[in-house]
Motif scaffolding. Structure first.
Motif, PDB file in Angstrom:
ATOM      1  N   ALA A  72       0.849  -1.295   0.161  1.00  0.00           N
ATOM      2  CA  ALA A  72      -0.025  -0.122  -0.073  1.00  0.00           C
ATOM      3  C   ALA A  72       0.817   1.066   0.006  1.00  0.00           C
ATOM      4  N   GLU A  73       2.222   1.224   0.231  1.00  0.00           N
ATOM      5  CA  GLU A  73       3.006   2.273   0.383  1.00  0.00           C
ATOM      6  C   GLU A  73       4.051   2.136  -0.903  1.00  0.00           C
ATOM      7  N   PRO A  74       4.837   3.101  -1.184  1.00  0.00           N
ATOM      8  CA  PRO A  74       5.690   3.069  -2.103  1.00  0.00           C
ATOM      9  C   PRO A  74       7.072   2.263  -1.538  1.00  0.00           C
ATOM     10  N   TRP A  75       7.888   1.741  -2.726  1.00  0.00           N
ATOM     11  CA  TRP A  75       9.001   1.007  -2.238  1.00  0.00           C
ATOM     12  C   TRP A  75      10.105   1.393  -3.147  1.00  0.00           C
ATOM     13  N   VAL A  76      11.431   0.872  -2.603  1.00  0.00           N
ATOM     14  CA  VAL A  76      12.513   1.275  -3.413  1.00  0.00           C
ATOM     15  C   VAL A  76      12.715   0.019  -4.327  1.00  0.00           C
ATOM     16  N   GLU A  77      12.837  -0.011  -5.605  1.00  0.00           N
ATOM     17  CA  GLU A  77      13.313  -1.246  -6.502  1.00  0.00           C
ATOM     18  C   GLU A  77      14.950  -1.476  -6.561  1.00  0.00           C
ATOM     19  N   VAL A  78      15.560  -0.425  -6.988  1.00  0.00           N
ATOM     20  CA  VAL A  78      16.972  -0.718  -7.117  1.00  0.00           C
ATOM     21  C   VAL A  78      17.717   0.625  -6.702  1.00  0.00           C
ATOM     22  N   LYS A  79      19.025   0.647  -6.382  1.00  0.00           N
ATOM     23  CA  LYS A  79      19.796   1.857  -6.136  1.00  0.00           C
ATOM     24  C   LYS A  79      21.263   1.648  -6.762  1.00  0.00           C
ATOM     25  N   PHE A  80      21.751   2.566  -7.350  1.00  0.00           N
ATOM     26  CA  PHE A  80      23.226   2.643  -7.817  1.00  0.00           C
ATOM     27  C   PHE A  80      23.704   3.702  -7.477  1.00  0.00           C
ATOM     28  N   GLY A  81      25.043   3.978  -7.378  1.00  0.00           N
ATOM     29  CA  GLY A  81      25.940   4.941  -7.272  1.00  0.00           C
ATOM     30  C   GLY A  81      27.329   5.186  -7.385  1.00  0.00           C
ATOM     31  N   ASP A  82      28.082   6.388  -7.520  1.00  0.00           N
ATOM     32  CA  ASP A  82      29.338   6.427  -7.559  1.00  0.00           C
ATOM     33  C   ASP A  82      29.524   7.650  -6.549  1.00  0.00           C
ATOM     34  N   GLU A  83      30.627   7.384  -5.779  1.00  0.00           N
ATOM     35  CA  GLU A  83      30.836   8.494  -4.785  1.00  0.00           C
ATOM     36  C   GLU A  83      31.534   9.816  -5.408  1.00  0.00           C
ATOM     37  N   LYS A  84      31.960   9.673  -6.735  1.00  0.00           N
ATOM     38  CA  LYS A  84      32.481  11.006  -7.348  1.00  0.00           C
ATOM     39  C   LYS A  84      31.312  11.455  -8.172  1.00  0.00           C
ATOM     40  N   GLN A  85      30.412  10.666  -8.603  1.00  0.00           N
ATOM     41  CA  GLN A  85      29.278  11.255  -9.692  1.00  0.00           C
ATOM     42  C   GLN A  85      27.868  11.510  -9.194  1.00  0.00           C
ATOM     43  N   GLY A  86      27.389  10.678  -8.171  1.00  0.00           N
ATOM     44  CA  GLY A  86      26.133  10.826  -8.084  1.00  0.00           C
ATOM     45  C   GLY A  86      25.457   9.236  -7.613  1.00  0.00           C
ATOM     46  N   ALA A  87      24.175   9.482  -7.624  1.00  0.00           N
ATOM     47  CA  ALA A  87      23.479   8.292  -7.263  1.00  0.00           C
ATOM     48  C   ALA A  87      22.184   8.186  -8.005  1.00  0.00           C
ATOM     49  N   LEU A  88      21.337   6.885  -7.857  1.00  0.00           N
ATOM     50  CA  LEU A  88      20.078   6.821  -8.680  1.00  0.00           C
ATOM     51  C   LEU A  88      19.428   5.832  -7.973  1.00  0.00           C
ATOM     52  N   GLN A  89      17.978   6.013  -8.048  1.00  0.00           N
ATOM     53  CA  GLN A  89      17.185   4.931  -7.416  1.00  0.00           C
ATOM     54  C   GLN A  89      15.923   5.094  -8.317  1.00  0.00           C
ATOM     55  N   VAL A  90      15.346   3.626  -8.309  1.00  0.00           N
ATOM     56  CA  VAL A  90      13.797   3.602  -8.820  1.00  0.00           C
ATOM     57  C   VAL A  90      12.924   3.441  -7.837  1.00  0.00           C
TER      58      VAL A  90
END
Length: 276
Positions: A147-165
């Motif tokens: 019933a609530e949103p959830w995080v699918e995947v996460k990726f990142g790089d300490e020098k460039q940034g991060a992403l998540q779905v």
């Protein structure tokens, strides 16, 4: 003196037997194959002549117990990150060989296995790494009826940034099944409902500096740029949202000030590549 030593060893092994008995059935089975505990107990009964064998057996038993503690320390269901760069296992992106392509499949997340989310894809630099998604955030505990949103995947790089779905169940936003994102609401309404999943904590509408609407095929995407000085995810956030099936998919790319200055163009390219 030998008798005293034998009694002490027997008492130690009896105490260890009690410890093993308290372990879960799975961990008890691990000790049944040439159990060091049994050897330890048996050797203590044989007298002082078995001191070396007894010590070796008890050392083996200690190793089994230490391993068991390590197993128990891992929370079941936690998504474990691959501690390697994605370029070592993901294929090159067809549109830009300097990136790699991630295409989600049923083996990637609980929601994909349950059929609650349609496969999605995006590109990212080959030097990034996949990050662990905690079980409580992954939706693993509530599939197939979250019933609530959830995080699918996460990726990142300490020098460039991060992403998540992030996936948000449609029932949280509208009563209409399989609604388009336009039917759910305008860009402001969508971000008002999901903004905290962009920032990782609180959301302030005044932090939005740009909003746009883009049509790709039969889908509409709402895209946002936010400057979020107090966000957990970073001072700069880009996000795009679209509806597919029974969920609204939110793709977020985040960066600190330092990462943004060095990688803004790259981060925008990642954002624009998202599709469902």
């Amino acid at each position: 003196m030998a008798a005293v030593g034998s009694l002490a060893s027997s008492a130690s092994c009896i105490a260890s037997t009690s410890t093993i008995a308290k372990l879960s059935p799975v961990l008890r089975l691990q000790t049944q194959w040439r159990s060091p505990l049994r050897v330890c107990a048996a050797s203590s009964e044989e007298g002082a002549g078995s001191v070396v064998n007894r010590r070796q057996a008890c050392l083996e038993m200690a190793t089994v117990l230490a391993s068991s503690v390590g197993v128990l320390a891992v929370k079941p269901g936690d998504a474990i990150a691959r501690e390697v760069e994605v370029g070592s296992y993901l294929p090159q992106a067809a549109e830009d060989p300097s990136f790699v392509q991630f295409k989600a499949s049923t083996k990637d997340t609980p929601a994909l296995r349950a059929g609650n989310v349609m496969p999605y894809q995006f590109i990212l630099p080959p030097t990034w790494k996949q990050e662990r998604v905690a079980n409580i955030l992954s939706g693993n505990y509530c599939q197939p009826k979250c019933a609530e949103p959830w995080v699918e995947v996460k990726f990142g790089d300490e020098k460039q940034g991060a992403l998540q779905v992030v996936a948000a169940p449609m029932v949280r936003l509208t009563n209409k099944p399989n609604a388009t994102i336009e039917e759910i609401g305008d860009p402001e309404k969508i971000l008002s409902s999901l903004g905290q999943f962009v920032t990782g904590n609180s959301f302030d509408p005044e932090e939005v500096i740009e909003t746009s609407v883009e049509r790709r095929g039969d889908q509409t995407f709402y895209t946002y740029q936010l400057e979020t000085p107090f966000a957990k995810t970073g001072q700069h956030n880009l996000a795009t949202a679209t509806a597919k099936g029974n969920v609204v998919m939110l793709f977020v790319v985040s960066a600190t000030d330092k990462q943004w200055q060095a990688s803004e163009k790259l981060l925008r390219t990642i954002l624009e590549s998202f599709g469902v």
